[in-house]
Design an enzyme around this catalytic site. Structure first.
Site, mmCIF file in Angstrom:
data_model
loop_
_atom_site.group_PDB
_atom_site.id
_atom_site.type_symbol
_atom_site.label_atom_id
_atom_site.label_comp_id
_atom_site.label_asym_id
_atom_site.label_seq_id
_atom_site.Cartn_x
_atom_site.Cartn_y
_atom_site.Cartn_z
ATOM 1 N N ASN A 72 0.818 -1.204 0.000
ATOM 2 C CA ASN A 72 0.000 0.000 0.000
ATOM 3 C C ASN A 72 0.860 1.266 0.000
ATOM 4 O O ASN A 72 0.475 2.290 -0.560
ATOM 5 C CB ASN A 72 -0.918 0.000 1.227
ATOM 6 C CG ASN A 72 -1.908 -1.165 1.223
ATOM 7 O OD1 ASN A 72 -2.159 -1.756 0.176
ATOM 8 N ND2 ASN A 72 -2.464 -1.488 2.368
ATOM 9 N N GLU A 173 -2.218 -3.494 -5.786
ATOM 10 C CA GLU A 173 -3.627 -3.634 -5.363
ATOM 11 C C GLU A 173 -4.480 -2.443 -5.797
ATOM 12 O O GLU A 173 -5.204 -1.856 -4.982
ATOM 13 C CB GLU A 173 -3.704 -3.821 -3.840
ATOM 14 C CG GLU A 173 -3.119 -5.128 -3.377
ATOM 15 C CD GLU A 173 -3.408 -5.481 -1.910
ATOM 16 O OE1 GLU A 173 -3.895 -4.616 -1.170
ATOM 17 O OE2 GLU A 173 -3.140 -6.631 -1.532
ATOM 18 N N GLU A 292 2.143 -11.469 -2.850
ATOM 19 C CA GLU A 292 1.851 -11.333 -1.414
ATOM 20 C C GLU A 292 1.072 -12.568 -0.983
ATOM 21 O O GLU A 292 -0.028 -12.813 -1.489
ATOM 22 C CB GLU A 292 1.018 -10.085 -1.108
ATOM 23 C CG GLU A 292 1.793 -8.785 -1.217
ATOM 24 C CD GLU A 292 1.014 -7.565 -0.744
ATOM 25 O OE1 GLU A 292 0.190 -7.700 0.182
ATOM 26 O OE2 GLU A 292 1.238 -6.493 -1.302
HETATM 27 O O1 AHR Z 1 1.349 -6.762 3.342
HETATM 28 C C1 AHR Z 1 0.519 -5.842 3.982
HETATM 29 C C2 AHR Z 1 -0.422 -5.146 3.013
HETATM 30 O O2 AHR Z 1 -1.352 -6.064 2.528
HETATM 31 C C3 AHR Z 1 0.219 -4.586 1.770
HETATM 32 O O3 AHR Z 1 0.726 -3.313 1.968
HETATM 33 C C4 AHR Z 1 -0.936 -4.550 0.801
HETATM 34 O O4 AHR Z 1 -0.519 -4.678 -0.527
HETATM 35 C C5 AHR Z 1 -1.837 -5.670 1.258
HETATM 36 O O5 AHR Z 1 -3.159 -5.272 1.358
#
Ligand code: AHR
Length: 516
Positions: A72, A173, A292
């Site tokens: 994020n 995202e 992720e």
């Molecule tokens: O990994 C934590 C957060 O999770 C990241 O910043 C984001 O991409 C996801 O929502």
């Protein structure tokens, strides 16, 4: 006692594991960078301010590629704030994590850290508050050799050689309303393709990942991938996937089963990507970057944990403490990734240190391994090679999985969950066969009878189990090895392959080698 049989053949392969399957993630978030990998003044800090104790644990963990700087965070990040003399770098409000970003650590320091750990850098560009222009400038700064304002700026900053970063993420995202300047699939697809086009004009050797959905349960999942790939198909090599597994419902059996939903998610994204290719009569195959993945729920939806008052610098947020139970689910996710080695060509455990991480540190103090450290380290070390297609017949159970982001029904009826989840990796060079096996039965050992066709006679090289009678057991600073691998007894080579009894609720690594 429940039983399972496994049949595999040395010639029946899913795919070769890509080095990049064993990646992780460093975000400017909480104490991941500051107090995690970087802590000048710490007794273990080297001349760069990198914590040597963390470097040692990272090397043991074995990540191969590292995503940076978000997450994020990247959707509001000015890469140019983080280069040049540190004293002149601006402090900024970070709206992703309600923190103050000092910019003391930036892209060049990250590249140095990657070189120190021998991992490949994976950089993300900001396609939230910025666009293709900032993305192309960042790439020129990093990868162009010399002779332009931006490349010469890098040189005057002290990095004469180009960073030669090959893997780039086009934002993060962008479908999520929590993102700075979130976008519709069409808005994002347009910006992403223009950024990609310019980036490849600057450096045609780079590989690009477009943002997929930020989760399988997003209301736009599917349509998002389709539209984004319609725009970017000709310019990208990868589409991204994100998954965080949870036990909000307090249902251990369902939790242990939920990694299987990653298998479904991967299969669905492959189908969509291939449908886009089919519409073009193209034989190009978009690969998957699962950039992720982890277990994350205790510190996820608790605002007080994420937002500390006063815009602090590197606050201790998202510091999830992992249990034995989490390590099992995490191990299930490792098996899902291995079993899709044909299409998942990159993956990043989110994250690396302190923030939903396998490594914990105390600021000014020691570093230690969380429970989830162990399956990852074993997968990275022994998961290199050809993943074999395993025919598994196992007793199974029914489960319903709760996922709070779901749009309509927050419970999923899962497909039957086999007690055995397994991946088999053949290392052609040594002739070895490495088995990663999860017994999801909570109270009973699982007898596994494995036939390894077309293999010579095998012998047991090593057998380890991760098991603790208390599924809520954790590792702490004072008791860092409470959950750690121990020898798995009773594994025997047979004429056909191998037989083992896996303890209840256990993750296991069994390594076989050609008998002498
Ligand atoms: O990994 C934590 C957060 O999770 C990241 O910043 C984001 O991409 C996801 O929502």
């Amino acid at each position: 006692m429940p039983q399972a049989t496994v049949l595999l053949d040395r010639n029946f392969t899913i795919g070769e594991t890509d080095r990049r399957l064993f990646g992780a993630f460093v975000e400017h978030l909480g104490r991941c960078v500051y107090g995690g990998i970087y802590e000048p003044g710490h007794p273990q800090a080297d001349a760069h301010g990198f914590r040597r104790d963390v470097l040692a644990l990272v090397r043991e963990l074995g990540p191969t590629i590292m995503r940076y700087p978000g997450g994020n965070f990247v959707s509001g990040y000015n890469w140019d704030d983080g280069v040049g003399p540190v004293a002149q770098r601006p402090r900024r409000l970070d709206l992703a994590w309600m923190s103050t970003e000092t910019n003391a650590f930036g892209t060049n320091e990250f590249i140095d850290w990657c070189r120190a750990t021998d991992v490949e850098p994976m950089l993300a560009v900001n396609l939230g508050t910025r666009d293709g222009d900032a993305a192309r400038s960042m790439l020129e700064y990093c990868n162009h050799p010399a002779g332009t304002a931006l490349s010469d700026l890098r040189r005057t900053h002290g990095w004469a050689a180009p960073h030669a970063v090959k893997f780039w993420c086009l934002g993060n995202e962008m479908d999520g309303p929590w993102q700075m300047e979130a976008k519709t699939a069409t808005e994002y697809g347009r910006i992403a393709v223009e950024a990609a086009k310019m980036m490849k004009w600057i450096d045609p050797t780079i590989e690009l990942a477009a943002c997929g959905s930020s989760g399988r349960n997003m209301p736009t999942f599917g349509a998002w991938e389709d539209t984004v790939l319609e725009h970017t198909f000709d310019y990208v090599e990868y589409i991204s996937l994100h998954t965080y597994l949870n036990n909000y419902a307090g249902d251990t059996a369902a939790f242990l089963g939920c990694a299987d939903l990653m298998d479904s998610f991967i299969d669905e994204v492959v189908a969509i990507a291939d449908a886009v290719a089919a519409r073009r009569r193209s034989d190009k195959r978009i690969m998957l970057s699962f950039d992720e993945w982890n277990v994350w729920y205790r510190t996820r939806r608790v605002r007080a944990d994420r937002v500390k008052p006063g815009w602090p610098v590197a606050p201790p947020i998202l510091e999830e403490i992992y249990t034995m139970e989490d390590a099992l689910v995490f191990g299930g996710a490792c098996i899902s990734l291995l079993n899709h080695a044909d299409r998942v060509k990159a993956a990043c455990l989110a994250q690396l240190v302190n923030v939903i991480a396998p490594i914990m540190t105390e600021t000014g103090g020691p570093a230690w391994r969380q429970t989830i450290f162990h399956p990852f380290a074993q997968m990275s070390r022994f998961g290199r090679g050809r993943v074999l297609r395993a025919e598994i017949a196992s007793a199974s159970y029914a489960a319903r999985y709760f996922d709070p982001r779901g749009a309509i029904d927050q419970y999923y009826d899962m497909p039957a969950v086999p007690y055995l989840k397994l991946a088999a990796v053949h290392d052609a060079a040594s002739g070895g066969l490495n088995l990663f096996a999860l017994n999801r039965h909570l109270t009973e050992a699982l007898d596994v009878d494995l036939a390894a066709r077309s293999f010579p006679a095998l012998a047991v090289e090593q057998a380890l189990t991760l098991h603790h009678r208390d599924l809520k057991a954790i590792n702490t600073k004072g008791d860092p090895d409470r959950v750690a691998p121990t020898p798995l007894t009773g594994v025997a080579a047979t004429d056909a392959g191998m037989r083992a009894s896996l303890p209840p609720a256990s993750w296991n690594l069994i390594r076989l080698k050609p008998a002498a």
